[in-house]
Design an enzyme around this catalytic site. Structure first.
Site, mmCIF file in Angstrom:
data_model
loop_
_atom_site.group_PDB
_atom_site.id
_atom_site.type_symbol
_atom_site.label_atom_id
_atom_site.label_comp_id
_atom_site.label_asym_id
_atom_site.label_seq_id
_atom_site.Cartn_x
_atom_site.Cartn_y
_atom_site.Cartn_z
ATOM 1 N N HIS A 209 0.922 -1.066 -0.067
ATOM 2 C CA HIS A 209 -0.053 -0.178 0.021
ATOM 3 C C HIS A 209 0.837 1.086 0.172
ATOM 4 O O HIS A 209 0.455 2.377 -0.298
ATOM 5 C CB HIS A 209 -0.933 0.148 1.245
ATOM 6 N N ASP B 253 -5.112 -5.867 -8.054
ATOM 7 C CA ASP B 253 -5.203 -4.999 -6.699
ATOM 8 C C ASP B 253 -5.223 -3.651 -6.994
ATOM 9 O O ASP B 253 -5.371 -3.207 -8.083
ATOM 10 C CB ASP B 253 -3.900 -5.557 -5.862
#
Length: 615
Positions: free
Chosen positions: A268, A341
């Site tokens: 992330h 993702d």
């Protein structure tokens, strides 16, 4: 009229072939049934979903779509708001329109993803009505194809759809339980409750093998550190999510290919590099994904990681043709839907612009482009790439065909709407909660009990429940009081100050027993404070029971405590199971699905894989 072969999963690992006669009209395999209305129950004789990508209905649908509609179908993103037709200023800021329904119509979206932070998930009725409104928008404009509605209902620490939905302990807890049937049951119940509110795709199960105790992003989201165990439970959950009647099941998504289990970097916030050799990948990372493909998983999600042994270009797997096409498509034989993702994550945004990223993902072999940083820019980037010849429209059609095939197979085309009136008969019903409790009882793992403190005797005693988690300490104290203990909750948080530790130690002096909960005590950010708290409580001379309510690795960092348990989850169902174990109503049955290392002796396990006491 045309004859269509239909594949329906009837039982784990088994499929049957049936025949469906359908008329191809203006919509996908014909128009929706007249009864497909947000307030109408699904008929018991509802049509099943068609399977093969060669279905003429899919081709007809693709031919009638404009390029803009085709490209929109490849994107899944979030929308702000609890109702489809209620304006939210954040939609205007991001997408140039006001309501969630407007976003779907404006961009011809193929999917939406729900989160609590986007105000999508308040309660079952609201979620169902939101999804019905979004499906109305999709079916009344543009491509006239129903939406994929997705979320990350991994259970355990990643649970988007909360109470009154049935909660389960999570993946590593299921790894401790060691039974495929428990994993399959948890997935089947979760899938049915998701589909009841109109969510038809779940971004689970996790297929990553967590061999790195310092992994900041996977950890207990994984079933464990053993590829064979993870493979068995991944296959079981795929079967559970996708089994039963198609209109009561959800598409499972195995993630994160090619394997995110051995990293100490969070994708992330940065781009992890994993140094596995090709042989290590084959032995460690690949088996769960092979198992998912063998179990006929509908979709697989990519990882924003670099594994140089698989592709030495430096591109993250999400943008790598060698990984997505060469490995996943050609070597593993997966021809389902590949989902990226989130394209807003830093791990995929370091080398390319937000207009280039979705184009590169499609070139690599992806189909669904999830949550781009800037949706208008991303959509325009794909359109421009097609118009200048950098992408062909045939490549767009290839991904669209896979997506439409999945929507057919999961009966999203014939059953796009949630039956709002039926929710009380599905969501959090007693049968589901009882199954969750039985499964949770199989997961609690006792690592150490040197002084024989457990199970607690029947004599009422004053117990201080302290440590991490205001809600968790209170839930455990309440459960212990119901069993006759005079339990008091005194939460300290993840980083207790010296003053908080002093107050907690003073409170311990007035109690007969201390139960201290830890959460990621191994993490550098949390270890010093939580470690000092646990050590100070142990030094009081009071009996202390330490419980790692998330990562079991905490137990390697406090040798002075003679009694350690781990639940792998702070979900209420896990906390209630912990109370039953503490009081001897059930014995601890879990076995470690990972090694817990000894921080003082590199390469040595303080508690090895498979360890677990019982009484």
């Amino acid at each position: 009229m045309e004859t269509i072969r239909v594949r329906i999963r009837q039982a784990p690992g088994r499929t049957v072939v049936a025949l469906l006669v359908a008329a191809v009209g203006a919509g996908l395999l014909g128009p929706l049934p007249a009864t497909a209305d947000p307030t109408t129950s699904h008929p018991a004789t509802a049509p099943t979903a068609a399977d093969p990508a060669t279905t003429p209905g899919i081709g007809e649908t693709i031919r009638r779509m404009s390029l803009e509609e085709k490209v929109g179908q490849l994107f899944t993103t979030y929308v702000y708001g609890s109702a489809a037709d209620t304006a939210d200023a954040r939609n205007r800021q991001l997408y140039g329109v006001d309501t969630p329904a407007d976003v779907v119509r404006r961009y011809h979206l193929g999917g939406v993803i729900h989160f609590a932070w986007s105000d999508n998930l308040r309660n079952p009725r609201q979620i169902a009505e939101l999804n019905n409104g979004l499906q109305d928008a999709a079916l009344s404009s543009g491509a006239k194809v129903p939406l994929l509605v997705s979320t990350d209902q991994e259970q355990g620490i990643v649970t988007r759809f909360g109470a009154p939905a049935t909660d389960f302990p999570g993946s590593m807890a299921l790894g401790a339980a060691r039974t495929a049937e428990a994993a399959r049951t948890a997935a089947a119940i979760t899938g049915r409750e998701l589909r009841a509110v109109g969510i038809n795709q779940n971004f689970a199960p996790i297929a990553d093998v967590n061999v790195n105790p310092a992994n900041p992003v996977i950890g207990v989201r994984s079933f464990g550190a053993d590829p064979a165990l993870v493979s068995d439970l991944v296959a079981a959950q795929v079967e559970g999510f996708e089994s039963g009647r198609p209109w009561q099941a959800v598409s499972a998504t195995a993630k994160h290919f090619p394997g995110h289990g051995d990293t100490n970097v969070d994708s992330h916030t940065s781009l992890p590099v994993i140094g596995h050799t090709r042989e290590q990948w084959e032995e460690l990372d690949a088996p769960p994904f092979r198992a998912a493909v063998a179990a006929e998983v509908d979709s697989i999600m990519t990882a924003h990681i670099v594994m140089p042994a698989l592709d030495d270009s430096g591109e993250p797997a999400t943008l790598s043709p060698r990984v997505l096409t060469g490995l996943l498509r050609e070597e593993l034989g997966f021809d389902g839907v590949v989902v990226t993702d989130s394209l807003a994550m830093a791990g995929v945004r370091q080398r390319h612009s937000d207009a280039e990223i979705p184009v590169l993902a499609l070139k690599a072999g992806a189909d669904v482009l999830l949550m781009p940083w800037n949706l208008p820019t991303a959509v325009q980037g794909v359109l421009d790439a097609v118009r200048r010849g950098d992408l062909t429209e045939q490549r767009i059609d290839q991904s669209l065909r896979r997506i439409l095939k999945m929507k057919l197979q999961r009966a999203i085309t014939s059953h796009p709407y949630a039956d709002v009136d039926a929710l009380p008969q599905v969501i959090g019903i007693a049968e589901h909660r009882e199954a969750a409790a039985r499964i949770a009882d199989e997961t609690v793992t006792a690592l150490r009990d040197d002084a024989g403190l457990l199970p607690l005797d029947r004599t009422p005693r004053e117990v201080l429940v302290t440590g991490w988690g205001e809600t968790t300490t209170r839930t455990l104290a309440d459960a212990m009081r119901r069993r006759g203990s005079g339990a008091t909750a005194m939460p300290t948080g993840a980083t207790p100050t010296a003053a908080v530790i002093d107050r907690t130690v003073a409170a311990a002096g007035a109690h007969d027993l201390v139960v201290v909960l830890t959460n990621r005590m191994w993490d550098v950010a949390n270890q010093p404070q939580q470690r000092r708290l646990v050590a100070a409580l142990a030094a009081t001379g009071k009996p202390v029971v330490a419980v790692a309510v998330r990562d079991p690795y905490d137990a390697g960092h406090a040798e002075e405590v003679g009694t350690w348990l781990t639940t792998y989850s702070y979900a209420p169902v896990s906390v209630e199971a912990l109370a039953r174990v503490l009081h001897g109503e059930v014995g601890p049955r879990g076995r470690l699905p990972v090694d817990i290392p000894d921080p003082a002796r590199p390469g040595v396990s303080r508690y090895p894989f498979g360890h677990g006491l019982t009484w």
